[in-house]
Design a protein around this motif. Structure first.
Motif, short mmCIF file in Angstrom:
data_model
loop_
_atom_site.label_atom_id
_atom_site.label_comp_id
_atom_site.label_asym_id
_atom_site.label_seq_id
_atom_site.Cartn_x
_atom_site.Cartn_y
_atom_site.Cartn_z
N PRO A 1 1.71 14.57 16.98
CA PRO A 1 0.35 14.05 16.84
C PRO A 1 0.31 12.84 15.90
CG PRO A 1 0.38 16.43 16.58
CD PRO A 1 1.80 15.98 16.60
N SER A 2 -0.52 11.87 16.22
CA SER A 2 -0.57 10.63 15.45
C SER A 2 -0.92 10.87 13.98
CB SER A 2 -1.53 9.63 16.08
OG SER A 2 -2.84 10.13 16.08
N GLU A 3 -1.79 11.84 13.72
CA GLU A 3 -2.14 12.07 12.31
C GLU A 3 -0.95 12.61 11.52
OE1 GLU A 3 -3.44 15.70 14.66
OE2 GLU A 3 -3.78 13.56 14.88
N VAL A 4 -0.03 13.29 12.18
CA VAL A 4 1.17 13.82 11.51
C VAL A 4 2.14 12.68 11.22
CG1 VAL A 4 3.18 15.34 11.77
CG2 VAL A 4 0.92 16.12 12.48
N TRP A 5 2.44 11.86 12.24
CA TRP A 5 3.41 10.79 11.99
C TRP A 5 2.83 9.70 11.11
CZ3 TRP A 5 2.37 5.91 13.61
CH2 TRP A 5 1.66 5.70 14.78
N GLN A 6 1.54 9.46 11.18
CA GLN A 6 0.94 8.45 10.29
C GLN A 6 1.02 8.89 8.83
OE1 GLN A 6 -2.97 7.42 11.76
NE2 GLN A 6 -2.13 6.60 13.65
N ALA A 7 0.82 10.18 8.57
CA ALA A 7 0.96 10.68 7.20
C ALA A 7 2.41 10.51 6.72
CB ALA A 7 0.53 12.14 7.11
N GLU A 8 3.37 10.67 7.62
CA GLU A 8 4.77 10.46 7.26
C GLU A 8 5.04 8.99 6.95
OE1 GLU A 8 8.79 11.42 6.52
OE2 GLU A 8 7.04 12.73 6.70
N VAL A 9 4.46 8.09 7.73
CA VAL A 9 4.64 6.66 7.47
C VAL A 9 4.18 6.31 6.07
CG1 VAL A 9 3.75 4.35 8.07
CG2 VAL A 9 4.55 5.90 9.87
N TRP A 10 3.07 6.90 5.65
CA TRP A 10 2.48 6.55 4.35
C TRP A 10 2.89 7.49 3.23
CZ3 TRP A 10 1.09 1.89 3.75
CH2 TRP A 10 0.65 1.16 4.84
N GLY A 11 3.67 8.50 3.51
CA GLY A 11 4.03 9.44 2.45
C GLY A 11 2.82 10.19 1.95
N GLY A 12 1.92 10.51 2.83
CA GLY A 12 0.65 11.17 2.50
C GLY A 12 -0.48 10.39 3.14
N GLN A 13 -1.64 10.47 2.60
CA GLN A 13 -2.78 9.74 3.14
C GLN A 13 -2.79 8.33 2.56
OE1 GLN A 13 -4.80 10.75 5.61
NE2 GLN A 13 -3.39 12.47 5.66
N PRO A 14 -2.92 7.33 3.43
CA PRO A 14 -2.89 5.96 2.92
C PRO A 14 -4.17 5.60 2.18
CG PRO A 14 -3.36 5.96 5.26
CD PRO A 14 -3.05 7.39 4.88
N LEU B 1 0.80 -1.22 0.00
CA LEU B 1 0.00 0.00 0.00
C LEU B 1 0.84 1.27 0.00
CD1 LEU B 1 -2.65 -1.16 2.61
CD2 LEU B 1 -2.80 -1.27 0.11
N GLY B 2 2.14 1.14 0.17
CA GLY B 2 3.01 2.31 0.24
C GLY B 2 3.28 2.91 -1.13
N ASN B 3 4.03 3.99 -1.10
CA ASN B 3 4.44 4.67 -2.32
C ASN B 3 5.92 5.04 -2.19
OD1 ASN B 3 4.69 7.30 -0.97
ND2 ASN B 3 2.46 7.32 -0.94
N ASN B 4 6.44 5.80 -3.13
CA ASN B 4 7.86 6.16 -3.12
C ASN B 4 8.26 6.99 -1.90
OD1 ASN B 4 8.32 4.80 -5.49
ND2 ASN B 4 8.07 6.62 -6.77
N ASP B 5 7.30 7.61 -1.22
CA ASP B 5 7.60 8.46 -0.07
C ASP B 5 7.27 7.80 1.27
OD1 ASP B 5 8.42 10.60 -1.72
OD2 ASP B 5 6.34 11.17 -2.03
N SER B 6 6.76 6.59 1.26
CA SER B 6 6.34 5.96 2.50
C SER B 6 7.47 5.13 3.11
CB SER B 6 5.11 5.09 2.26
OG SER B 6 5.41 4.04 1.35
N VAL B 7 7.26 4.75 4.36
CA VAL B 7 8.17 3.82 5.03
C VAL B 7 8.07 2.50 4.28
CG1 VAL B 7 8.46 2.52 7.17
CG2 VAL B 7 8.00 4.98 7.26
N LEU B 8 9.21 1.84 4.08
CA LEU B 8 9.23 0.67 3.21
C LEU B 8 9.12 -0.68 3.91
CD1 LEU B 8 12.00 1.83 0.73
CD2 LEU B 8 9.52 1.96 0.47
N ASP B 9 9.56 -0.77 5.16
CA ASP B 9 9.55 -2.08 5.81
C ASP B 9 9.44 -1.93 7.33
OD1 ASP B 9 12.22 -1.72 6.90
OD2 ASP B 9 13.03 -2.31 4.97
N VAL B 10 9.33 -3.06 8.02
CA VAL B 10 9.11 -3.03 9.46
C VAL B 10 10.32 -2.52 10.23
CG1 VAL B 10 7.28 -4.75 9.51
CG2 VAL B 10 9.65 -5.49 9.72
N SER B 11 11.52 -2.75 9.72
CA SER B 11 12.71 -2.24 10.39
C SER B 11 12.74 -0.71 10.33
CB SER B 11 13.98 -2.83 9.76
OG SER B 11 15.13 -2.41 10.46
#
Length: 181
Positions: free
Chosen positions: A48-61, A21-31
């Motif tokens: 805030p969780s909404e800020v770090w979650q957007a970072e994990v997904w490189g935007g909105q998942p 579900l990720g993209n070129n800007d999202s976190v790539l793996d569990v490590s």
């Protein structure tokens, strides 16, 4: 609240979701995700969780099914709490989730993904300047998580590289203690 470490099946679920579900800007793996979350736990300020979650997904998942989103978020929240508990209760025992690779019949610890995630979390949280032992701990992680560090690592022998990976867990614990205690 007591938590239990994630099982291999749960880690695999997270890893599969990130890859699918990720993209070129999202976190790539569990490590990388654990490194990122560790930086947030160590951080001097809450993000805030909404800020770090957007970072994990490189935007909105994009969630193809609500069940996947619920399960993923439950597991990541549990992992975040487990990291918080581990670092607060027994920082000296902290072990980052690092991968191993077999090269020419030998196992080598690979820390770059975890450290890159950690540095991503540091950047998001806008950590202040450090000095002394805290800066040394930060540098031990940055060595494996930045382009400048990669260039230095190219000059290392195999033994030096592996020795530097053993410093990552204790360094994260020192940074947690520096900011949180």
């Amino acid at each position: 609240m007591a938590t239990e470490p994630l099982s291999q099946a749960e880690l695999d679920f997270i890893g599969d979701a990130l890859m699918e579900l990720g993209n070129n800007d999202s976190v790539l793996d569990v490590s990388e995700l654990e490194g990122f979350l560790t930086a947030l736990v160590c951080s001097p300020q809450a993000i805030p969780s909404e800020v770090w979650q957007a970072e994990v997904w490189g935007g909105q998942p994009y969630w193809p099914e609500p069940d996947v989103a619920i399960r993923f978020n439950e597991l990541v929240t549990r992992q975040l709490e487990e990291l918080r508990l581990s670092l607060s209760q027994a920082p000296e025992a902290f072990e980052p989730l690092l991968f191993e690779r077999e090269i020419e019949g030998e196992l080598f610890t690979i820390a770059e993904e975890w450290c890159y995630g950690f540095m991503r979390g540091v950047h998001l949280a806008e950590w202040p300047s450090l000095s002394g032992a805290a800066q040394e701990a930060f540098d031990a992680i940055a060595l494996h998580g930045t382009e400048a560090g990669f260039e230095r690592l190219e000059q290392f022998s195999v033994e030096q590289h592996q020795d530097s990976t053993r410093r990552i867990g204790p360094s994260a614990a020192r940074l947690y203690c520096y900011f949180q205690r």
